[in-house]
Scaffold this motif. Sequence first.
Motif, short mmCIF file in Angstrom:
data_model
loop_
_atom_site.label_atom_id
_atom_site.label_comp_id
_atom_site.label_asym_id
_atom_site.label_seq_id
_atom_site.Cartn_x
_atom_site.Cartn_y
_atom_site.Cartn_z
N PRO A 76 31.01 52.94 39.42
CA PRO A 76 32.45 52.76 39.19
C PRO A 76 32.76 51.55 38.33
CG PRO A 76 31.89 52.20 41.46
CD PRO A 76 30.68 52.87 40.86
N VAL A 77 31.98 50.46 38.49
CA VAL A 77 32.19 49.29 37.64
C VAL A 77 32.04 49.66 36.17
CG1 VAL A 77 31.19 47.08 36.93
CG2 VAL A 77 31.54 47.56 39.35
N LEU A 78 30.96 50.36 35.86
CA LEU A 78 30.71 50.75 34.47
C LEU A 78 31.78 51.70 33.95
CD1 LEU A 78 26.84 51.25 34.74
CD2 LEU A 78 28.00 49.60 33.26
N GLN A 79 32.14 52.69 34.73
CA GLN A 79 33.12 53.66 34.26
C GLN A 79 34.46 53.01 33.96
OE1 GLN A 79 32.00 56.39 37.60
NE2 GLN A 79 32.37 57.99 36.08
N TYR A 80 34.90 52.10 34.83
CA TYR A 80 36.20 51.48 34.60
C TYR A 80 36.17 50.44 33.50
CZ TYR A 80 38.99 53.83 38.09
OH TYR A 80 39.70 54.78 38.77
N LEU A 81 35.08 49.70 33.37
CA LEU A 81 35.00 48.71 32.29
C LEU A 81 34.87 49.39 30.93
CD1 LEU A 81 32.83 45.80 33.71
CD2 LEU A 81 35.32 46.09 33.72
N VAL A 82 34.13 50.48 30.89
CA VAL A 82 34.02 51.25 29.65
C VAL A 82 35.38 51.84 29.30
CG1 VAL A 82 33.08 53.38 28.66
CG2 VAL A 82 31.56 51.74 29.79
N ALA A 83 36.07 52.37 30.29
CA ALA A 83 37.40 52.95 30.04
C ALA A 83 38.39 51.88 29.59
CB ALA A 83 37.91 53.63 31.30
N ALA A 84 38.25 50.66 30.13
CA ALA A 84 39.17 49.58 29.80
C ALA A 84 38.94 49.01 28.41
CB ALA A 84 39.06 48.46 30.83
N GLY A 85 37.77 49.28 27.83
CA GLY A 85 37.48 48.82 26.48
C GLY A 85 36.70 47.53 26.39
N VAL A 86 35.91 47.19 27.43
CA VAL A 86 35.02 46.04 27.33
C VAL A 86 33.99 46.36 26.25
CG1 VAL A 86 33.30 44.63 28.51
CG2 VAL A 86 35.38 45.35 29.72
N ASP A 121 22.41 36.29 27.05
CA ASP A 121 23.13 36.96 25.97
C ASP A 121 24.53 37.42 26.37
OD1 ASP A 121 21.01 36.69 24.21
OD2 ASP A 121 20.09 38.60 24.80
N TYR A 122 24.93 37.19 27.62
CA TYR A 122 26.21 37.73 28.10
C TYR A 122 27.15 36.63 28.56
CZ TYR A 122 23.73 42.14 27.84
OH TYR A 122 23.03 43.23 27.38
N ASP A 123 28.46 36.95 28.56
CA ASP A 123 29.48 35.99 28.97
C ASP A 123 29.75 36.05 30.47
OD1 ASP A 123 29.96 35.56 26.17
OD2 ASP A 123 31.22 37.36 26.17
N LEU A 124 29.55 37.20 31.06
CA LEU A 124 29.90 37.45 32.45
C LEU A 124 28.87 38.38 33.07
CD1 LEU A 124 32.02 37.44 34.84
CD2 LEU A 124 33.04 39.44 33.73
N VAL A 125 28.51 38.12 34.32
CA VAL A 125 27.53 38.96 35.02
C VAL A 125 28.21 39.60 36.24
CG1 VAL A 125 25.32 39.04 36.23
CG2 VAL A 125 25.63 37.49 34.28
N ILE A 126 27.95 40.88 36.45
CA ILE A 126 28.46 41.61 37.61
C ILE A 126 27.27 42.10 38.41
CG2 ILE A 126 29.87 43.54 38.41
CD1 ILE A 126 31.42 43.40 35.81
N GLU A 177 38.29 42.37 39.07
CA GLU A 177 38.02 40.94 38.98
C GLU A 177 37.42 40.58 37.62
OE1 GLU A 177 38.87 38.49 41.33
OE2 GLU A 177 40.01 40.26 41.93
N ALA A 178 36.56 41.45 37.11
CA ALA A 178 35.95 41.21 35.80
C ALA A 178 37.02 41.15 34.70
CB ALA A 178 34.93 42.30 35.48
N ILE A 179 37.96 42.08 34.74
CA ILE A 179 39.03 42.10 33.74
C ILE A 179 39.89 40.85 33.85
CG2 ILE A 179 41.16 43.30 33.08
CD1 ILE A 179 39.73 45.94 33.72
N LYS A 180 40.19 40.43 35.07
CA LYS A 180 40.99 39.21 35.27
C LYS A 180 40.27 37.98 34.71
CE LYS A 180 42.39 38.93 39.57
NZ LYS A 180 42.29 39.18 41.04
N VAL A 181 38.96 37.89 34.95
CA VAL A 181 38.19 36.75 34.46
C VAL A 181 38.12 36.77 32.93
CG1 VAL A 181 35.89 35.74 34.35
CG2 VAL A 181 36.83 36.43 36.55
N ILE A 239 43.72 36.17 33.51
CA ILE A 239 45.01 36.51 34.11
C ILE A 239 44.86 36.58 35.63
CG2 ILE A 239 45.79 37.80 32.08
CD1 ILE A 239 45.06 40.39 33.57
N GLY A 240 45.99 36.51 36.31
CA GLY A 240 45.98 36.68 37.76
C GLY A 240 45.23 35.57 38.48
N GLU A 241 44.83 35.87 39.71
CA GLU A 241 44.09 34.93 40.54
C GLU A 241 42.76 35.54 40.95
OE1 GLU A 241 46.41 33.70 43.86
OE2 GLU A 241 48.16 33.13 42.66
N PRO A 242 41.69 35.25 40.23
CA PRO A 242 40.37 35.77 40.60
C PRO A 242 39.96 35.30 41.99
CG PRO A 242 40.35 34.91 38.36
CD PRO A 242 41.65 34.48 38.97
N LEU A 243 39.06 36.04 42.61
CA LEU A 243 38.59 35.73 43.96
C LEU A 243 37.55 34.61 43.95
CD1 LEU A 243 38.32 39.35 45.41
CD2 LEU A 243 39.89 37.55 46.18
#
Length: 349
Positions: A43-53, A119-124, A203-207, A211-215
């Motif tokens: 689900p992480v991959l599907q939503y981040l891909v859909a969001a345009g990361v 090589d990456y900015d953020l790790v999930i 949370e990834a999108i917020k970071v 925006i918002g308040e990350p956990l």
Amino acid sequence: MFEQQERKRYSRQILLPEMGLIGQEKLKAAKVLVVGAGGLGCPVLQYLVAAGVGNIGIVDDDIVDITNLHRQILYSAADIGKSKVLTAIEKLNVQNPFVRLTPHQVRLQEDNVKEIIADYDLVIDGSDNFPTRYLVNDACVELYKPLIFGSILRFEGQVSVFNYKGGPTYRCLFPDAEEGDNCAEAGVIGILPGMIGTYMANEAIKVICEIGEPLSGKLLVMNALTNRTNIFEFSRSEQIAPAQKTEKTVSRNEPQSELREMKYEEFERIEASYPGQIHLVDVREYNEFEADNFGGINIPLSEIPDILPTLPPNKTIVFYCQTGKRSAQAAKLLAQSGFDGAGFWAANW
């Protein structure tokens, strides 16, 4: 920066005042590494891909198994025996051709983790074992990379953000590398990875978009069986790097912030010598308690915050479960709440 089809694809997201075109540009420029293409990774991959990361790396050396299919929704029966990473990328490319996907068909280890993460900015982290979680966390701390964390077991899921702008790390919340149950041994409801994975993607999108308040400094715990969701706060500690293992005898007179483990024999001795001194709490699920228990009251881990104010300060609180994992978390939450009672313990009986 965007092709016409891209702007149309993300138009409903760009309309959000908090996002706008600037936020969408941040998503496209982002480089995100997803550790694990399993229940949480799907689900992480599907939503981040859909969001345009724009740039997503996927780490996993596993193949699709029939036992994965009830929760790892990227795969079908036709994919059994195939590489998860390569199969996921094939399907995600169809979902959004504007995203660049990089396979890392390896198991993360000491000799490759920093090279891959660099090589990456953020790790999930959607991994399912403690060694990988500590390995990823420690590499992120050393390389100053923010880390989105998620875990699932039975009906309970957890989400947090670590190492974000100098915030707490995984070791601040879980300083001891203690192996506990996993889904293969204890089971998991199939819908839960989708729920927790969606939180992680959010949370990834917020970071990324700031925006918002990350956990950050907060642990979200959700129980799908009772529909209870709680957020526990925790702070950055000195133990942000691997600790040296030393032999240590724990005294009952040590500070309450020290996590202490009680053997069943010790419980029996205290209960016999000082009847009624111990307040016993089983932190397993209700069905587990009903099937077999050692007495006391039953309060699942996800409900512990609701009862913290009601715990008797004149008694020793003992949390117990099957493996010690959930009882240890309950004891840590009690310590962080500033409990001013006689003491508290964790047990695995």
